[in-house]
Design a protein around this motif. Structure first.
Motif, PDB file in Angstrom:
ATOM      1  N   ASN A 143       0.816  -1.221   0.000  1.00 20.74           N
ATOM      2  CA  ASN A 143       0.000   0.000   0.000  1.00 20.74           C
ATOM      3  C   ASN A 143       0.843   1.261   0.000  1.00 20.74           C
ATOM      4  OD1 ASN A 143      -2.367  -1.395  -0.064  1.00 20.74           O
ATOM      5  ND2 ASN A 143      -2.771  -1.281   2.120  1.00 20.74           N
ATOM      6  N   SER A 144       1.862   1.315   0.880  1.00 21.73           N
ATOM      7  CA  SER A 144       2.657   2.540   0.978  1.00 21.73           C
ATOM      8  C   SER A 144       3.441   2.781  -0.305  1.00 21.73           C
ATOM      9  CB  SER A 144       3.610   2.471   2.179  1.00 21.73           C
ATOM     10  OG  SER A 144       4.516   1.395   2.042  1.00 21.73           O
ATOM     11  N   LEU A 145       4.029   1.718  -0.870  1.00 18.95           N
ATOM     12  CA  LEU A 145       4.781   1.857  -2.115  1.00 18.95           C
ATOM     13  C   LEU A 145       3.867   2.283  -3.253  1.00 18.95           C
ATOM     14  CD1 LEU A 145       7.380   1.504  -3.738  1.00 18.95           C
ATOM     15  CD2 LEU A 145       6.825  -0.924  -3.990  1.00 18.95           C
ATOM     16  N   SER A 146       2.697   1.680  -3.332  1.00 21.48           N
ATOM     17  CA  SER A 146       1.739   2.021  -4.387  1.00 21.48           C
ATOM     18  C   SER A 146       1.317   3.483  -4.296  1.00 21.48           C
ATOM     19  CB  SER A 146       0.511   1.109  -4.275  1.00 21.48           C
ATOM     20  OG  SER A 146      -0.436   1.431  -5.268  1.00 21.48           O
ATOM     21  N   ASP A 147       1.037   3.949  -3.078  1.00 24.45           N
ATOM     22  CA  ASP A 147       0.623   5.349  -2.886  1.00 24.45           C
ATOM     23  C   ASP A 147       1.728   6.312  -3.310  1.00 24.45           C
ATOM     24  OD1 ASP A 147      -1.745   4.410  -1.914  1.00 24.45           O
ATOM     25  OD2 ASP A 147      -1.277   4.745   0.206  1.00 24.45           O
ATOM     26  N   ALA A 188       9.824   1.210   1.629  1.00 21.42           N
ATOM     27  CA  ALA A 188       9.165  -0.098   1.549  1.00 21.42           C
ATOM     28  C   ALA A 188      10.093  -1.225   1.986  1.00 21.42           C
ATOM     29  CB  ALA A 188       8.683  -0.357   0.127  1.00 21.42           C
ATOM     30  N   ASP A 189      11.276  -0.879   2.528  1.00 19.50           N
ATOM     31  CA  ASP A 189      12.244  -1.855   3.041  1.00 19.50           C
ATOM     32  C   ASP A 189      12.894  -2.694   1.958  1.00 19.50           C
ATOM     33  OD1 ASP A 189      12.736  -1.459   5.665  1.00 19.50           O
ATOM     34  OD2 ASP A 189      11.218  -2.832   6.428  1.00 19.50           O
ATOM     35  N   VAL A 190      12.990  -2.170   0.761  1.00 21.08           N
ATOM     36  CA  VAL A 190      13.705  -2.869  -0.309  1.00 21.08           C
ATOM     37  C   VAL A 190      15.204  -2.709  -0.059  1.00 21.08           C
ATOM     38  CG1 VAL A 190      14.059  -3.044  -2.798  1.00 21.08           C
ATOM     39  CG2 VAL A 190      11.826  -2.394  -1.903  1.00 21.08           C
ATOM     40  N   ALA A 191      15.974  -3.779  -0.278  1.00 19.80           N
ATOM     41  CA  ALA A 191      17.415  -3.757  -0.023  1.00 19.80           C
ATOM     42  C   ALA A 191      18.103  -2.682  -0.865  1.00 19.80           C
ATOM     43  CB  ALA A 191      18.020  -5.125  -0.315  1.00 19.80           C
ATOM     44  N   GLY A 251       0.222  -8.860   5.781  1.00 23.53           N
ATOM     45  CA  GLY A 251       0.478  -8.286   7.101  1.00 23.53           C
ATOM     46  C   GLY A 251       1.326  -7.041   7.082  1.00 23.53           C
ATOM     47  N   ASP A 252       1.872  -6.655   5.934  1.00 22.71           N
ATOM     48  CA  ASP A 252       2.750  -5.495   5.857  1.00 22.71           C
ATOM     49  C   ASP A 252       2.416  -4.684   4.619  1.00 22.71           C
ATOM     50  OD1 ASP A 252       4.766  -3.702   6.268  1.00 22.71           O
ATOM     51  OD2 ASP A 252       6.380  -5.018   5.613  1.00 22.71           O
ATOM     52  N   SER A 253       2.245  -3.388   4.786  1.00 26.15           N
ATOM     53  CA  SER A 253       1.903  -2.534   3.648  1.00 26.15           C
ATOM     54  C   SER A 253       3.124  -2.220   2.784  1.00 26.15           C
ATOM     55  CB  SER A 253       1.285  -1.216   4.139  1.00 26.15           C
ATOM     56  OG  SER A 253       2.226  -0.482   4.907  1.00 26.15           O
ATOM     57  N   ILE A 299       0.880  -2.987  -7.771  1.00 24.55           N
ATOM     58  CA  ILE A 299       1.711  -1.962  -7.124  1.00 24.55           C
ATOM     59  C   ILE A 299       1.464  -0.594  -7.754  1.00 24.55           C
ATOM     60  CG2 ILE A 299       4.090  -1.184  -6.762  1.00 24.55           C
ATOM     61  CD1 ILE A 299       4.881  -4.155  -6.558  1.00 24.55           C
ATOM     62  N   LEU A 300       1.258  -0.567  -9.076  1.00 26.74           N
ATOM     63  CA  LEU A 300       1.028   0.700  -9.774  1.00 26.74           C
ATOM     64  C   LEU A 300      -0.456   1.059  -9.844  1.00 26.74           C
ATOM     65  CD1 LEU A 300       3.620   0.441 -12.688  1.00 26.74           C
ATOM     66  CD2 LEU A 300       3.836   1.615 -10.501  1.00 26.74           C
ATOM     67  N   ASP A 301      -1.280   0.381  -9.027  1.00 31.19           N
ATOM     68  CA  ASP A 301      -2.713   0.677  -8.922  1.00 31.19           C
ATOM     69  C   ASP A 301      -3.445   0.483 -10.250  1.00 31.19           C
ATOM     70  OD1 ASP A 301      -5.015   1.368  -7.510  1.00 31.19           O
ATOM     71  OD2 ASP A 301      -4.844   3.485  -8.049  1.00 31.19           O
ATOM     72  N   MET A 302      -2.985  -0.503 -11.028  1.00 33.18           N
ATOM     73  CA  MET A 302      -3.642  -0.807 -12.298  1.00 33.18           C
ATOM     74  C   MET A 302      -4.569  -2.019 -12.176  1.00 33.18           C
ATOM     75  SD  MET A 302      -0.463  -0.261 -14.907  1.00 33.18           S
ATOM     76  CE  MET A 302       0.499   1.253 -14.892  1.00 33.18           C
TER      77      MET A 302
END
Length: 536
Positions: free
Chosen positions: A3-7, A41-44, A254-256, A296-299
């Protein structure tokens, strides 16, 4: 999930909309926002650097500078790179030529291996297989008992010859299970192995020994999607220790943020094969990189929605409804009840609505949606007599009061349901006349779902006043040269019989290259009869 990444990404792309040309500063600003969104989004970090580097290189190339709409082209580039970072193509299970197919699960304790073993067995059963679960985790307290309970919920046989709790040889159990599966005609064996609170030599050695003993066709690494930055370190350690062939994401709901999903496939080179998206046995799905990138891109994810509908709706009932509507008969409350039953089988209404394109703008309404409202609607319809369901026009005040009392609700709730039902009837009539699907491009708004507040274009939503004509522009042309060129291209496409990509339209006008007009008749007829005339 995501959700957070998409927003963040959706907000970033809004700044590109309408620009006829992108400068290097525009591209750098966009890349900076994408980098921040991925890190949040916690991506490495290594994955973020490689990902944004590829986007920047393509965004500054002729691929974008020569495009009719550079902003839309950048979105397409991000979509392509997201698909790549998530694995590229859908990776399916490799089944043995001679059964049984052996699938070994590995991962840290607490990642959800045992529950996921049951979900995988349930999914395999729905695909026509006869799976058997093997209790090879003999060290964690009550692990064997937990697998037996999970297996019962999944409707799968569990092989558990040892009590566990430190008693028994897991390698021997795994080896013996193969012969047992052959004798009882199970074509898939799922071996649940022991986990630890951290990575240690004992865990890896035991997992490696089990792998050598049973020679599995697939070794699936189960990782908690909420693990964040540690996902890369953990995945690399298990890759060295057991050389897994695929990844399964647990607790993805469980994680946005979901950074693990965007890190593991890129770092290890191993594909994400499945994802667990909830607590129910049905909340388990095959992982499709292209569909996840669209989410992710809200499509939206219309293909997954259609596949779920085809599995859960009765094809005979669908065909019956199709013929009924095509013959000119009205959609009645018996049909409505059948559709409600099919929707309930599909699972969470929130998840289904979340798969529709552009639903991020209705996040608040989705969050407030009460899943129990579907049961309340069903109770109201079941409180009616067969005559009332077939001919709702006879529902006068006294009948509605009786129905409300029988369903344990209010007359207002009954009236609201009948208003929504009347809209559903109109929707079915319009689609038989080729009016298209309400809520999609050219369809005329989204019908209001029970329990949700009004949305723009929905019943109960506020309608915008028609805008007055603007003066000062000759022939209705834009004053922006790039926009004039875009309008000219759109007009040329219209004359040639082309329309904008429906997914792109839902994403604020982003065209991903589609040129076929959206037609409900092209959707599978298994979609609950909502699209009469659909093809298989």
């Amino acid at each position: 999930m995501f959700n957070s990444l998409s927003d963040r990404l959706t907000a970033t792309f809004k700044n590109l909309r309408g620009k006829g040309r992108l400068s290097e500063a525009d591209v750098d600003a966009t890349i900076r926002e994408i980098r921040r969104a991925l890190l949040d989004a916690d991506v490495a970090l290594p994955v973020v650097r490689a990902f944004t580097g590829r986007i920047r290189e393509r965004a500054l190339s002729e691929e974008v500078s020569g495009a009719l709409n550079p902003g839309q082209q950048v979105v397409k580039i991000v979509n392509d790179e997201l698909v790549g970072i998530l694995g590229g193509q859908t990776r399916r299970l490799n089944f043995a030529k001679r059964p049984p197919t052996v699938i070994m699960l590995a991962g840290l304790q607490g990642a959800g291996k045992t529950t996921l073993a049951g979900k995988l067995a349930h999914w395999l059963k729905s695909e026509g297989h006869r799976p058997m679960l093997v209790a090879a985790d003999l060290q964690r307290p009550n692990a064997v008992n937990q697998l037996q309970i999970v297996g019962e919920r999944a409707g799968a046989v569990v092989y558990a010859p040892e009590p566990g709790n430190g008693v028994g040889d897991p390698i021997q159990v795994a080896t013996d299970s193969i012969e047992v599966a052959k004798s009882k005609l199970h074509d898939v064996v799922i071996v649940d192995t022991a986990g630890r609170l951290g990575i240690d030599e004992e865990l890896m050695q035991q997992a490696a020994d089990i792998r050598s003993a049973v020679n599995p066709d697939e070794v699936l690494f189960v990782i908690d999607a909420m693990i964040g930055q540690d996902a890369v370190k953990t995945a690399e350690a298990f890759l060295d220790g057991v050389d897994f062939t695929g990844v399964v994401l647990s607790k993805l709901d469980g994680d946005s943020r979901g950074g693990a999903a965007l890190s593991v496939a890129e770092v290890t080179g191993k594909p994400i094969m499945f994802a667990s998206t909830g607590e129910s046995m049905k909340d388990f799905e095959q992982f499709h990189p292209d569909r996840m990138a669209d989410r992710i891109l809200d499509m939206g994810d219309i293909m997954t929605l259609i596949e779920q509908a085809e599995k859960n709706f009765d094809e005979k009932e669908t065909e019956k409804l199709k013929k009924k509507v095509e013959s000119g008969e009205d959609f009645d409350l018996n049909d409505f009840l059948t559709q409600m039953a099919g929707l309930k089988k599909m699972g969470s209404m929130k998840k289904m609505l979340g798969m529709m394109p552009g639903m991020s703008q209705y996040k608040e309404q989705l969050a407030n949606f009460d899943e129990r409202e579907v049961d309340r609607v069903e109770a109201i319809v079941r409180s009616m007599t067969p005559q009332e369901r077939s001919n709702p026009k006879i529902l006068n005040g006294s009948r509605r009061a009786r129905i409300a009392k029988g369903a344990g609700t209010t007359v207002t709730a009954v009236n609201q349901l009948m208003e929504r039902f009347t809209q559903a009837q109109k929707m079915m009539r319009s689609m038989t006349r080729g009016g298209g699907m309400p809520g999609m491009p050219g369809g005329g708004g989204m019908p209001q779902m029970p329990g949700m507040g009004g949305m723009p274009g929905a019943a109960g939503g506020k309608k915008k006043k028609p805008a007055g004509k603007k003066k000062g522009r000759k022939g209705g042309q834009s004053g922006n040269p790039a926009k004039r060129a875009q309008e000219a291209q759109a007009l040329a496409d219209k004359k040639a019989g082309k329309t904008q990509d429906p997914v792109g339209s839902a994403f604020g006008g982003v065209d991903l290259g589609g040129d076929e007009e959206f037609d409900p008749a092209n959707l599978p007829k298994g979609f609950g009869g909502i699209f009469p005339g659909g093809k298989k």
